[in-house]
Scaffold this motif. Structure first.
Motif, PDB file in Angstrom:
ATOM      1  N   PHE A   1       0.814  -1.207   0.000  1.00 41.60           N
ATOM      2  CA  PHE A   1       0.000   0.000   0.000  1.00 41.60           C
ATOM      3  C   PHE A   1       0.861   1.275   0.000  1.00 41.60           C
ATOM      4  N   LEU A   2       2.156   1.126  -0.217  1.00 41.30           N
ATOM      5  CA  LEU A   2       3.054   2.274  -0.083  1.00 41.30           C
ATOM      6  C   LEU A   2       2.708   3.395  -1.047  1.00 41.30           C
ATOM      7  N   ARG A   3       2.221   3.037  -2.235  1.00 40.74           N
ATOM      8  CA  ARG A   3       1.906   4.061  -3.234  1.00 40.74           C
ATOM      9  C   ARG A   3       0.435   4.441  -3.239  1.00 40.74           C
ATOM     10  N   ASP A   4      -0.328   3.889  -2.327  1.00 45.16           N
ATOM     11  CA  ASP A   4      -1.740   4.231  -2.287  1.00 45.16           C
ATOM     12  C   ASP A   4      -1.897   5.682  -1.826  1.00 45.16           C
ATOM     13  N   PRO A   5      -2.688   6.478  -2.532  1.00 49.71           N
ATOM     14  CA  PRO A   5      -2.821   7.899  -2.139  1.00 49.71           C
ATOM     15  C   PRO A   5      -3.419   8.092  -0.756  1.00 49.71           C
ATOM     16  N   HIS A   6      -4.079   7.084  -0.232  1.00 52.23           N
ATOM     17  CA  HIS A   6      -4.689   7.197   1.090  1.00 52.23           C
ATOM     18  C   HIS A   6      -3.790   6.654   2.199  1.00 52.23           C
ATOM     19  N   GLY A   7      -2.579   6.205   1.827  1.00 54.72           N
ATOM     20  CA  GLY A   7      -1.664   5.687   2.834  1.00 54.72           C
ATOM     21  C   GLY A   7      -1.947   4.238   3.167  1.00 54.72           C
ATOM     22  N   PRO A   8      -1.356   3.736   4.255  1.00 53.50           N
ATOM     23  CA  PRO A   8      -1.586   2.343   4.633  1.00 53.50           C
ATOM     24  C   PRO A   8      -2.994   2.127   5.159  1.00 53.50           C
ATOM     25  N   GLY A   9      -3.386   0.861   5.198  1.00 50.97           N
ATOM     26  CA  GLY A   9      -4.644   0.527   5.847  1.00 50.97           C
ATOM     27  C   GLY A   9      -4.442   0.406   7.350  1.00 50.97           C
ATOM     28  N   ARG A  10      -5.388  -0.268   8.002  1.00 47.27           N
ATOM     29  CA  ARG A  10      -5.301  -0.435   9.451  1.00 47.27           C
ATOM     30  C   ARG A  10      -5.672  -1.868   9.831  1.00 47.27           C
ATOM     31  N   HIS A  11      -4.856  -2.471  10.696  1.00 49.63           N
ATOM     32  CA  HIS A  11      -5.276  -3.675  11.401  1.00 49.63           C
ATOM     33  C   HIS A  11      -6.014  -3.195  12.643  1.00 49.63           C
ATOM     34  N   LEU A  12      -7.275  -3.583  12.745  1.00 48.65           N
ATOM     35  CA  LEU A  12      -8.159  -2.977  13.737  1.00 48.65           C
ATOM     36  C   LEU A  12      -8.278  -3.798  15.016  1.00 48.65           C
ATOM     37  N   ASP A  13      -8.424  -3.079  16.096  1.00 43.57           N
ATOM     38  CA  ASP A  13      -9.036  -3.637  17.287  1.00 43.57           C
ATOM     39  C   ASP A  13     -10.533  -3.453  17.045  1.00 43.57           C
ATOM     40  N   ARG A  14     -11.232  -4.536  16.616  1.00 42.73           N
ATOM     41  CA  ARG A  14     -12.615  -4.376  16.193  1.00 42.73           C
ATOM     42  C   ARG A  14     -13.525  -3.894  17.315  1.00 42.73           C
ATOM     43  N   THR A  15     -13.268  -4.341  18.527  1.00 40.05           N
ATOM     44  CA  THR A  15     -14.094  -3.874  19.631  1.00 40.05           C
ATOM     45  C   THR A  15     -13.973  -2.362  19.778  1.00 40.05           C
ATOM     46  N   ARG A  16     -12.744  -1.873  19.705  1.00 45.22           N
ATOM     47  CA  ARG A  16     -12.511  -0.430  19.830  1.00 45.22           C
ATOM     48  C   ARG A  16     -13.073   0.319  18.620  1.00 45.22           C
ATOM     49  N   PHE A  17     -12.893  -0.221  17.433  1.00 43.92           N
ATOM     50  CA  PHE A  17     -13.394   0.419  16.207  1.00 43.92           C
ATOM     51  C   PHE A  17     -14.905   0.569  16.257  1.00 43.92           C
ATOM     52  N   ASP A  18     -15.593  -0.511  16.579  1.00 39.99           N
ATOM     53  CA  ASP A  18     -17.054  -0.450  16.646  1.00 39.99           C
ATOM     54  C   ASP A  18     -17.517   0.492  17.756  1.00 39.99           C
ATOM     55  N   SER A  19     -16.774   0.521  18.862  1.00 39.32           N
ATOM     56  CA  SER A  19     -17.120   1.415  19.962  1.00 39.32           C
ATOM     57  C   SER A  19     -16.970   2.874  19.551  1.00 39.32           C
ATOM     58  N   VAL A  20     -15.929   3.189  18.794  1.00 41.45           N
ATOM     59  CA  VAL A  20     -15.725   4.559  18.307  1.00 41.45           C
ATOM     60  C   VAL A  20     -16.898   4.982  17.428  1.00 41.45           C
ATOM     61  N   LEU A  21     -17.334   4.091  16.537  1.00 39.06           N
ATOM     62  CA  LEU A  21     -18.460   4.416  15.659  1.00 39.06           C
ATOM     63  C   LEU A  21     -19.738   4.609  16.464  1.00 39.06           C
ATOM     64  N   LEU A  22     -19.967   3.747  17.445  1.00 34.83           N
ATOM     65  CA  LEU A  22     -21.180   3.863  18.254  1.00 34.83           C
ATOM     66  C   LEU A  22     -21.175   5.157  19.065  1.00 34.83           C
ATOM     67  N   ASP A  23     -20.013   5.535  19.599  1.00 33.49           N
ATOM     68  CA  ASP A  23     -19.911   6.810  20.323  1.00 33.49           C
ATOM     69  C   ASP A  23     -20.220   7.982  19.404  1.00 33.49           C
ATOM     70  N   ALA A  24     -19.739   7.889  18.160  1.00 36.52           N
ATOM     71  CA  ALA A  24     -19.943   8.984  17.206  1.00 36.52           C
ATOM     72  C   ALA A  24     -21.421   9.167  16.890  1.00 36.52           C
ATOM     73  N   ILE A  25     -22.160   8.075  16.719  1.00 32.40           N
ATOM     74  CA  ILE A  25     -23.575   8.243  16.382  1.00 32.40           C
ATOM     75  C   ILE A  25     -24.379   8.712  17.587  1.00 32.40           C
ATOM     76  N   ARG A  26     -23.980   8.310  18.776  1.00 28.34           N
ATOM     77  CA  ARG A  26     -24.662   8.835  19.972  1.00 28.34           C
ATOM     78  C   ARG A  26     -24.451  10.336  20.093  1.00 28.34           C
ATOM     79  N   GLU A  27     -23.196  10.770  19.915  1.00 31.45           N
ATOM     80  CA  GLU A  27     -22.895  12.198  20.032  1.00 31.45           C
ATOM     81  C   GLU A  27     -23.586  13.011  18.939  1.00 31.45           C
ATOM     82  N   ALA A  28     -23.830  12.374  17.783  1.00 27.78           N
ATOM     83  CA  ALA A  28     -24.503  13.071  16.681  1.00 27.78           C
ATOM     84  C   ALA A  28     -26.010  13.154  16.890  1.00 27.78           C
ATOM     85  N   GLY A  29     -26.519  12.465  17.914  1.00 29.63           N
ATOM     86  CA  GLY A  29     -27.935  12.596  18.238  1.00 29.63           C
ATOM     87  C   GLY A  29     -28.773  11.352  18.093  1.00 29.63           C
TER      88      GLY A  29
END
Length: 385
Positions: free
Chosen positions: A96-124
């Motif tokens: 992915f070195l030449r990808d314009p968006h940079g590298p991808g991510r190996h996720l902590d899925r629990t943390r990733f899903d929690s971040v998304l859930l927090d974002a939608i709560r804060e958005a209302g």
């Protein structure tokens, strides 16, 4: 919308708070819709297999306004690319070195899903910890019991995953094209390889299917074999000892193991990984997103990206329908079918590139997929629960 005691109302009720549900929620909230997200969460001790996010997801995260939140989660680690031994014994790199968006991510899925859930709560959005089980269509809205409450929603979005539990209850059909399963374990950290910290994923084809391994932010390595359920049963792959013997017969995946790893895992996680789609993927007052709409063989490595994209597109279709575009939901269903068809064709090309093995797993795919037909189950229709 007037309602009785014990009832509440919203514009859209979303079943599922993973990437597809969160994407749909964020898009709808930005347009001023009132949203309830029904996300009961996973049982304690559970973990998900979807752990890699390709660079292609970055624009989607940015558009949803959560890229900085995800980047700030220190639990994630860079994903530099893929290595594969497929169609030959040598490893081939896709970096992915030449990808314009940079590298991808190996996720902590629990943390990733929690971040998304927090974002939608804060958005209302309002969060409910109860699952959507019995949606009932009434004139102009859905009536959905959530615990002791009944929610009246103008629209439903099913983001419950590959079982599509909500859309099947409203009359859609789930068709599975195969019986692919993943038998997975978390092993000690991987051996250092050509990429710093072994932060590339690795795929290696074998006669019974293919193996996959990738590092996890927790320091372990996810290692799994993909094969058909009947093959797994015949070979007794659910037995960690048998699974371990097959792992030891690999070349590249075995070389990734930590030098101190000399015994099989205590237990395996076994997950359905079949290619499937919901027909149709939308109808009057509802839409499916993520794996509930179209689920891909993991060889595509695009599950989370597709979930984010279809969640966003489903939200756009619902908003357009609410604004009077009576063709938007039907058009969304057609787009999902086109996406699924494109994937099946790409899947056929991928599997046909491996010509070394003349075993059940490979001949099923090379014969049927080359003809554009679903394989193994010939398009199994899944009944409602």
């Amino acid at each position: 919308m007037p309602h009785r005691p014990g009832e509440s109302a919203c514009d859209v009720l979303i079943a599922g708070g993973g990437p597809a549900g969160a994407s749909a929620a964020l898009a709808l909230l930005r347009q001023g819709a009132s949203v309830v997200v029904a996300e009961p969460g996973r049982p304690r001790g559970g973990w998900k297999l979807g752990e890699s996010l390709s660079p292609r997801a970055e624009p989607l995260l940015a558009g949803l306004g959560v890229r900085d939140r995800v980047a700030a989660a220190a639990a994630h680690i860079p994903y530099f690319g893929n290595e594969s031994a497929w169609g030959g014994s040598a490893l081939v790199d896709i970096e992915f070195l030449r990808d314009p968006h940079g590298p991808g991510r190996h996720l902590d899925r629990t943390r990733f899903d929690s971040v998304l859930l927090d974002a939608i709560r804060e958005a209302g959005a309002r969060h409910s910890a109860f699952p959507v089980r019995w949606p009932r269509r009434l004139p102009g809205h859905w009536s959905v019991p959530l615990g002791d409450e009944t929610v009246r929603a103008r629209y439903l979005i099913d983001a419950t995953g590959a079982n599509a539990s909500v859309t099947r209850r409203v009359g859609a059909t789930l068709r599975r094209d195969d019986r692919l399963v993943a038998l997975a374990a978390r092993l000690p950290p991987p051996r250092r390889a050509r990429h710093d910290g072994s932060r590339a994923s690795l795929v290696e084809s074998v006669p019974l299917g293919w193996w996959y391994t990738a590092p996890l932010p927790c320091g372990a390595a996810l290692t799994m074999v993909m094969t058909d359920a009947d093959i797994a049963a015949r070979l007794r792959l659910r037995d960690p000892e048998v699974w371990w013997r097959e792992l030891m017969a690999t070349t590249h995946v075995r070389a990734r193991l930590h030098p101190g790893t000399r015994r099989p895992p205590d237990r395996l996680r076994i997950v359905r990984a079949s290619t499937s789609r919901t027909l149709p993927a939308a109808g009057p007052g509802w839409a499916a997103a993520g794996d509930a709409a179209t689920a891909c063989d993991p060889i595509a490595a695009r599950g989370i990206t597709t979930a984010l994209a279809t969640g966003l597109t489903a939200a756009e279709a619902v908003a357009a329908d609410a604004a009077g575009d009576t063709c938007s939901l039907g058009g969304y269903a057609e787009r999902i079918e086109a996406v699924h068809t494109e994937f099946v064709h790409a899947q056929a090309l991928c599997y046909s590139a491996e010509k070394r093995w003349h075993t059940t797993f490979w001949t099923r795919r090379q014969q049927d997929l080359a003809a554009g037909r679903p394989h193994t189950d010939a398009g199994t229709t899944v009944p409602r629960d």
